[in-house]
Design an enzyme around this catalytic site. Structure first.
Site, mmCIF file in Angstrom:
data_model
loop_
_atom_site.group_PDB
_atom_site.id
_atom_site.type_symbol
_atom_site.label_atom_id
_atom_site.label_comp_id
_atom_site.label_asym_id
_atom_site.label_seq_id
_atom_site.Cartn_x
_atom_site.Cartn_y
_atom_site.Cartn_z
ATOM 1 C CG HIS A 1 -13.582 -4.648 -2.223
ATOM 2 N ND1 HIS A 1 -12.888 -4.834 -3.386
ATOM 3 C CD2 HIS A 1 -12.696 -4.848 -1.224
ATOM 4 C CE1 HIS A 1 -11.628 -5.119 -3.109
ATOM 5 N NE2 HIS A 1 -11.491 -5.147 -1.799
ATOM 6 C CE1 TYR B 1 -4.498 -1.142 0.988
ATOM 7 C CE2 TYR B 1 -3.079 -3.069 0.938
ATOM 8 C CZ TYR B 1 -4.349 -2.508 0.909
ATOM 9 O OH TYR B 1 -5.447 -3.317 0.801
#
Length: 611
Positions: A440, A256
């Site tokens: 999601h 990330y």
């Protein structure tokens, strides 16, 4: 204060960016020389708006060269293959759907719908034009072999021709034909299958094999895709883009990467009405998702234009930890998104976000060392204000290992809950109206349902995707808005297939971990924008720390059916810890059981005769 849910695996970006030449814009540097360069777009890239509903993971703001012109205006279009040899246009109403295919061939064209993206089982049509005559048949497959002509011909040919592009076929059918050989077309993610061949067949029973290179599949939202043709582009559009500047992705499975950005001062209120991804060619499978967060508190300018590894908040400055809210989201497979014409995301006033952190999730399962990325997002905004300010509510499971999916399960369901207390205290009179939904999960996900409750009764779900596709995650535009009232509650149910796992899968930010998330786009904007939950597992451990129970369960022998049955029983009887948060709101915390509705929602029955 609990903040774990703020670390999503959905990476959305409004990142600090430059716009590359292929976007068809000129850029002007904003005096920033960091890894993420802020730029201003000085020419609007609207050559690409006709590709707005082409939700390929290679979506860009660039003009798609060689795109054919349909025989009439369609609300939606998509390029089905890599090379632009197969294009699909479509429209739908309450009862029927109309398709038009443009294919670079003078031979036959195959088109169909499949539950798994494979040729079998499939609901297909085959057509070709020979000597000015169009041949067209409604077929189905009962094996990975030549299609079989249906007894009931439910697809109706409207037009066929050969032109400079290739072969054009227009055809229509009912959404539900009541034919067992046909797939019902619904709001679910639909798998489109396609094929073509350079030669005309002698007969429908003697089709030459299309070969490996002239076939494929594509997931699409046929009934709830965003329609570019339904949007009027404002006359004073301002467009700016943000992209990574040659970021070297680490040789790690999951990374990330975060960039911070302070929005320039705007002289008046604006509405953002559109955003579109630019994913660098070759990196489509690595740029997994992007989240743009904003902060309701003041952030010191020393944190502007930072770039840092934020995997598990590693290297995240203390000032940027804690509560933050989601501004926008994009994920793999998603394309351009247009807000409805009566809504816009506000920018430029004292109540609007000013400081952002863009979080990009890079997926690198083979630990490649040569990935360099310059992907990003292009944002369009206007001073021509819409009727309503829009916002996002994020709900679902806390993103951490309190979510546990046992192995050897074909359809295990993770349940989450946003309690009525959250909406009772935060909604205005009249409530809010949901106009789009983004759901999601990760690799094990097969279905996601975002449920709606009122006074003990389950109402129509906000979304119910029974064919979730990890590689196709797009915003689902509602065909009609759904109102949330004070005292309502929401649940998100995610279904997972873990049959081929030998160990539990836990919630987390990597692709190999799992998530269960739903984001509701709504108006009018309210302060509450987050509502998550996780099970307490009090039957496993008396500790006040839920992770003590999780650590205990990690020692269990999950290959034993009795262990898995015991876990399901514990989960069904568990209390849940629930949080609702938002800008300027004191976080609210509740511990209670899931709602058990007095009546559950039943999908309306079609007009098909009883079997």
């Amino acid at each position: 204060m609990y903040t774990g849910f703020l670390f999503l695996s959905l990476c959305f970006h409004l990142t600090t960016c430059k716009v590359v030449d292929s976007v068809g814009v000129t850029t002007e540097a904003a005096g920033v020389s960091h890894a993420a360069d802020v730029v201003k777009v000085t020419k609007t890239p609207y050559a690409s708006t006709s590709d707005a509903t082409s939700t390929t993971s290679r979506s860009t703001a660039a003009t798609i060269s060689g795109k054919p012109t349909p025989t009439r205006k369609f609300a939606h279009d998509a390029r089905l293959d890599e090379d632009g040899a197969y294009w699909l246009f479509w429209d739908a109403n309450q009862t029927h759907i109309t398709f038009e295919t443009h294919v670079k061939t003078r031979g036959y064209v195959g088109f169909g719908i499949s539950g798994n993206g494979q040729m079998f089982p499939g609901d297909v049509v085959v057509g070709w034009v020979k000597d000015g005559v169009t041949h067209f048949k409604d077929c189905h497959t009962d094996a990975h072999a030549m299609p079989i002509e249906d007894d009931s011909q439910d697809w109706t040919l409207l037009h066929g021709e050969e032109n400079d592009f290739g072969t054009v076929l227009s055809f229509t059918r009912k959404l539900d034909t009541c034919d067992d050989d046909d797939f019902k077309i619904s709001d679910d993610t639909m798998r489109i299958i396609f094929s073509y061949h350079p030669d005309d067949p002698v007969h429908i029973t003697s089709l030459p094999w299309h070969g490996i290179a002239r076939r494929g599949s594509r997931a699409l939202l046929l009934l709830s895709a965003t329609s570019a043709s339904a949007i009027s582009i404002p006359t004073d559009v301002k467009t700016f883009g943000f992209v990574k500047n040659n970021y070297s992705v680490p040789a790690a499975g999951t990374t990330y990467h975060c960039s911070s950005y302070r929005l320039p001062d705007l002289p008046q209120k604006h509405h953002m009405f559109k955003y579109e991804p630019y994913v660098q060619k070759g990196n489509e499978k690595h740029v997994h998702h992007i989240v743009l967060y904003f902060y309701d508190r003041e952030i010191d300018p020393q944190y502007d234009n930072l770039n840092f590894d934020c995997t598990y908040e590693k290297n995240t400055p203390d000032a940027l930890r804690g509560i933050r809210s989601i501004f926008l989201v994009w994920a793999i497979g998603g394309g351009t998104y247009y807000l409805p014409e009566h809504t816009g995301i506000p920018l430029g006033t004292g109540d609007d976000p000013k400081f952002f952190v863009m979080e990009t999730h890079y997926d690198n399962p083979t630990h490649k060392t040569d990935i360099v990325d310059s992907s990003g997002i292009i944002i369009s905004y206007t001073t021509q204000l819409r009727q309503h300010d829009a916002g996002i509510i994020y709900t679902g499971a806390d993103v951490r290992s309190t979510q546990l999916i046992p192995p050897h399960e074909k359809a295990f369901v993770t349940k989450t809950y946003c309690p009525e207390e959250c909406f009772e205290s935060s909604l205005p009179e009249g409530g809010v109206n949901v106009f789009a939904v983004f759901q999601h999960a990760h690799l094990l996900g097969t279905a996601i349902k975002t449920r709606h409750f009122r006074n003990g009764t389950e109402l129509e779900p906000f979304a119910n995707d029974k064919h979730y596709d990890f590689d196709f995650q797009d915003i689902r535009a509602k065909r009609h808005e759904i109102n949330i009232q004070k005292g309502d509650s929401i649940a998100v149910d995610c279904t997972y297939d873990s049959r081929y796992k030998t160990k539990p899968t836990y919630g987390g930010i990597s692709t190999q971990e799992e998530m269960c998330i739903s984001m509701l786009l709504f108006y009018p904007r309210i302060k509450m924008n987050g509502c998550i939950s996780f099970p307490k597992y009090e039957a496993v451990s008396n500790s006040t720390k839920v992770m003590d129970a999780v650590n205990t369960m990690k020692q269990w022998d999950w290959n034993q059916p009795s262990v898995r049955r015991n876990f399901k029983s514990i989960l069904a009887d568990s209390d849940y810890i629930m949080f609702c948060t938002g800008g300027g709101l004191k976080p609210q915390h509740y511990t209670k059981k899931m709602i058990t509705p007095s009546s559950t929602y039943q999908e309306p029955r079609g007009n098909c005769p009883a079997q």
